[in-house]
Design an enzyme around this catalytic site. Structure first.
Site, PDB file in Angstrom:
ATOM      1  N   HIS A 281       0.774  -1.238   0.000  1.00 23.79           N
ATOM      2  CA  HIS A 281       0.000   0.000   0.000  1.00 23.79           C
ATOM      3  C   HIS A 281       0.808   1.293   0.000  1.00 23.79           C
ATOM      4  O   HIS A 281       0.573   2.145  -0.845  1.00 23.79           O
ATOM      5  CB  HIS A 281      -1.029   0.021   1.140  1.00 23.79           C
ATOM      6  CG  HIS A 281      -2.197  -0.870   0.881  1.00 23.79           C
ATOM      7  ND1 HIS A 281      -2.128  -2.240   1.063  1.00 23.79           N
ATOM      8  CD2 HIS A 281      -3.442  -0.613   0.440  1.00 23.79           C
ATOM      9  CE1 HIS A 281      -3.287  -2.780   0.736  1.00 23.79           C
ATOM     10  NE2 HIS A 281      -4.104  -1.819   0.359  1.00 23.79           N
ATOM     11  N   HIS A 385      -6.453  -1.757   8.148  1.00 21.99           N
ATOM     12  CA  HIS A 385      -6.219  -1.584   6.713  1.00 21.99           C
ATOM     13  C   HIS A 385      -5.682  -0.182   6.403  1.00 21.99           C
ATOM     14  O   HIS A 385      -6.325   0.638   5.760  1.00 21.99           O
ATOM     15  CB  HIS A 385      -7.500  -1.844   5.913  1.00 21.99           C
ATOM     16  CG  HIS A 385      -7.249  -2.054   4.458  1.00 21.99           C
ATOM     17  ND1 HIS A 385      -7.398  -3.273   3.851  1.00 21.99           N
ATOM     18  CD2 HIS A 385      -6.826  -1.215   3.473  1.00 21.99           C
ATOM     19  CE1 HIS A 385      -7.106  -3.168   2.567  1.00 21.99           C
ATOM     20  NE2 HIS A 385      -6.748  -1.914   2.323  1.00 21.99           N
ATOM     21  N   HIS A 464      -8.818   6.524   0.664  1.00 17.21           N
ATOM     22  CA  HIS A 464      -7.424   6.253   0.323  1.00 17.21           C
ATOM     23  C   HIS A 464      -6.675   7.575   0.169  1.00 17.21           C
ATOM     24  O   HIS A 464      -7.263   8.632  -0.045  1.00 17.21           O
ATOM     25  CB  HIS A 464      -7.311   5.476  -0.999  1.00 17.21           C
ATOM     26  CG  HIS A 464      -7.650   4.022  -0.886  1.00 17.21           C
ATOM     27  ND1 HIS A 464      -8.932   3.585  -0.710  1.00 17.21           N
ATOM     28  CD2 HIS A 464      -6.865   2.907  -0.942  1.00 17.21           C
ATOM     29  CE1 HIS A 464      -8.925   2.245  -0.665  1.00 17.21           C
ATOM     30  NE2 HIS A 464      -7.692   1.822  -0.797  1.00 17.21           N
TER      31      HIS A 464
END
Length: 599
Positions: A281, A385, A464
């Site tokens: 990520h 996450h 995000h």
């Protein structure tokens, strides 16, 4: 036995003939003859290598084996300075790429780095420089091969393509790197292990498009990735390929992190510190050169005595030597049992396996759910996450986009400074850290856990890419799943946004100052990936709604939307449809690349 004394040249001739006889290679007898001729004539013939196209040496395409659309023009031991490279555009609309090359870079590469070549093309390149102080301009023709990515089951094209939908000309000459994850050609042979880089592995698909939609750079897919499941050191998902201030690229995957320049020279290839696994990520470079990486913790012992590999909930800082400097252990900083967002998450897009049949159904977050990468509460499940990291030098803090919790700022002392997201579910320890929404005059808005009344303000949902801008604001790609803590009556009612906030840390308030995407509706909805960047040089927002269309059954490949939006007018200056290789070729981020700072 004794040997008669011979002159050195006679000895060379004799030994050469013997070697030729042993190898049965009579062609090399010419070397022996040359030695004899040299003995007769003390003036040796001057060595004359193959002469290149200009006054320098040969052209080497893909000089380091990693970037097939680059080259180096060997300097041929010449003293050259003040280099400028121009790669000419192909055709009437082709984009010309021109950039300077520092004298240091020429020395480092022992030649001139050439970036931005077209694939399968006899490229036209102009190079200007000073040779011993005198100006020289030369034209080179550089042939490249085609683009070679592993083709997996259900692929419909050999590499990503870009269809230019809108181009006003404002962004002409700009270059954009698309970082994506490709399907493994041997997907059925993957060994599923318990956490770590063994489990998450894909073909890295990284290309740079110009504003005409042409590919001008690719990263060779097996340059850093090994498809042999036994080599865990070279597995993982290569994500967040980003250009840093010195012009090089940084990226990581699984158990390793890397730095490389645009012609493929690797400057760092290091393993994560012991005890850490499963990078994915995001990683960023701090002003002091250290790296912040999002990883997992191996063999983490929970308070209940259970030992697990954690999932996407650790931030580490490493220095240039790869040594661990600091860590942010999120299970100890936050609350792994908070599940308000998880319970509203769309089960069809939970980042583990996209399943259109389950779209619109809420996901489960059971305490007794199995470990590994599933949406669930408690350490060892995907309770956090984290998908982006930002560093705030003002107070030496980090800002994290934690998909299943919100956007959160944490200090070096590991204390939460503020939380941007719904107030739902936070314990007493964190309630006063949740930012309070206000209007442009600083007046408090009327809000509850689900949203605010009579205003365009909204929190980011399953977001995000939270980052700071040169304007002093925070921008976020608001994916929009679980918006208002629910699934809408119809999945097509969902939308994504690029959104900008101004945060007042003293008053603990947040104001929404800009947004884009809401009016584009479900067609622009990106449920699981996406990013946003502010480009101050053009006063534009660069937004990649990268997972648009994953539920579109009429498409055999994902078609994402990349936009550059004028900040003041919200006019689309550039829009490209990024067409992937297939349904399993998932795009992640788009980043602007500037060759002018690269060399």
């Amino acid at each position: 036995h004794s040997f008669p004394t011979r002159r050195s040249s006679d000895l060379l001739k004799t030994l050469t003939i013997v070697a030729c006889m042993v190898t049965a290679s009579f062609a090399c007898l010419s070397t022996a003859q040359a030695a004899d001729d040299a003995n007769k004539n003390p003036t040796f013939t001057k060595y004359a290598p193959w002469k290149g196209q200009g006054q320098l040496g040969s052209v080497y395409v893909n000089p380091y084996g990693n970037t097939p659309l680059t080259a180096i023009i060997d300097r041929g031991s010449k003293n050259i300075t003040g280099v400028v490279v121009t790669v000419h555009g192909k055709g009437a609309k082709g984009v010309t790429i021109s950039y300077p090359v520092s004298d240091k870079a020429v020395m480092n590469h022992d030649g001139i780095p050439v970036f931005g070549l077209y694939a399968d093309t006899l490229n036209q390149v102009t190079v200007s420089y000073k040779l011993d102080g005198k100006p020289v301009t030369e034209n080179y023709r550089i042939q490249t091969s085609g683009i070679d990515f592993p083709v997996a089951d259900m692929s419909i094209r050999p590499h990503p393509e870009a269809e230019v939908v809108v181009n006003t000309g404002k962004m002409n000459g700009s270059l954009y790197l698309i970082n994506s994850l490709g399907q493994m050609p041997n997907a059925n042979e993957i060994i599923w292990a318990r956490g770590g880089a063994a489990q998450y592995n894909s073909v890295p698909v990284n290309v740079i498009f110009d504003t005409n939609g042409d590919i001008r750079w690719v990263l060779k897919p097996d340059a850093f990735t090994n498809y042999d499941f036994r080599n865990l050191d070279r597995r993982g998902n290569m994500m967040a390929v980003t250009q840093v201030k010195d012009g090089d690229l940084i990226f990581a995957q699984g158990l390793r992190h890397f730095k490389m320049d645009l012609v493929g020279l690797v400057k760092r290839d290091q393993r994560l510190p012991r005890g850490y696994i499963d990078y994915s990520h995001d990683q960023i470079q701090m002003p002091n050169g250290d790296l912040l990486l999002r990883v997992g913790k191996r063999n983490y012992k929970r308070p209940d005595g259970v030992v697990v590999n954690t999932i996407r909930d650790q931030i580490i800082e490493v220095n240039a030597d790869g040594d661990l400097v600091d860590e942010w252990n999120l299970p100890e900083i936050l609350d792994p049992l908070r599940d308000n967002l998880l319970r509203a998450l769309d089960q069809g897009a939970v980042c583990i396996e996209i399943d259109p049949k389950k779209a619109g159904q809420t996901a489960e977050a059971r305490p007794d759910a199995p470990l590994m990468d599933i949406p669930g509460i408690e350490v060892g499940r995907n309770w956090a996450h984290v998908n982006s990291i930002e560093y705030d030098p003002k107070d030496d803090s980090i800002i994290l986009s934690i998909r299943h919790q919100g956007v959160i700022k944490i200090g070096r002392d590991k204390q939460v400074k503020w939380i941007l997201g719904t107030p739902a579910g936070w314990s007493a320890k964190f309630k006063d850290k949740v930012l309070k929404p206000v209007d442009s005059h600083g007046k408090a808005l009327t809000c509850d856990n689900a949203g605010c009344e009579n205003t365009d303000f909204d929190w980011p949902w399953m977001q995000h890419a939270a980052s700071l801008t040169s304007r002093g604001t925070l921008i976020v790609f608001d994916n929009g799943d679980a918006r208002h803590l629910e699934q809408p009556a119809l999945p097509t009612m969902k939308y994504s946004r690029g959104v900008e906030y101004r945060i007042n840390e003293k008053d603990m308030t947040v104001q929404q100052v800009w947004e884009y995407g809401k009016d584009r509706g479900f067609a622009w909805y990106a449920p699981v990936t996406g990013n946003i960047r502010y480009d101050g040089s053009k006063d534009v927002m660069q937004i990649f709604a990268s997972s648009t269309g994953i539920f579109d059954k009429s498409k055999k490949a994902i078609e994402s939307t990349f936009d550059v939006i004028d900040y003041k007018t919200k006019k689309i200056e550039l829009e490209m449809k990024i067409k992937m290789m297939g349904k399993k070729n998932m795009p992640y981020r788009a980043e602007k690349i500037d060759p002018k700072i690269a060399f």
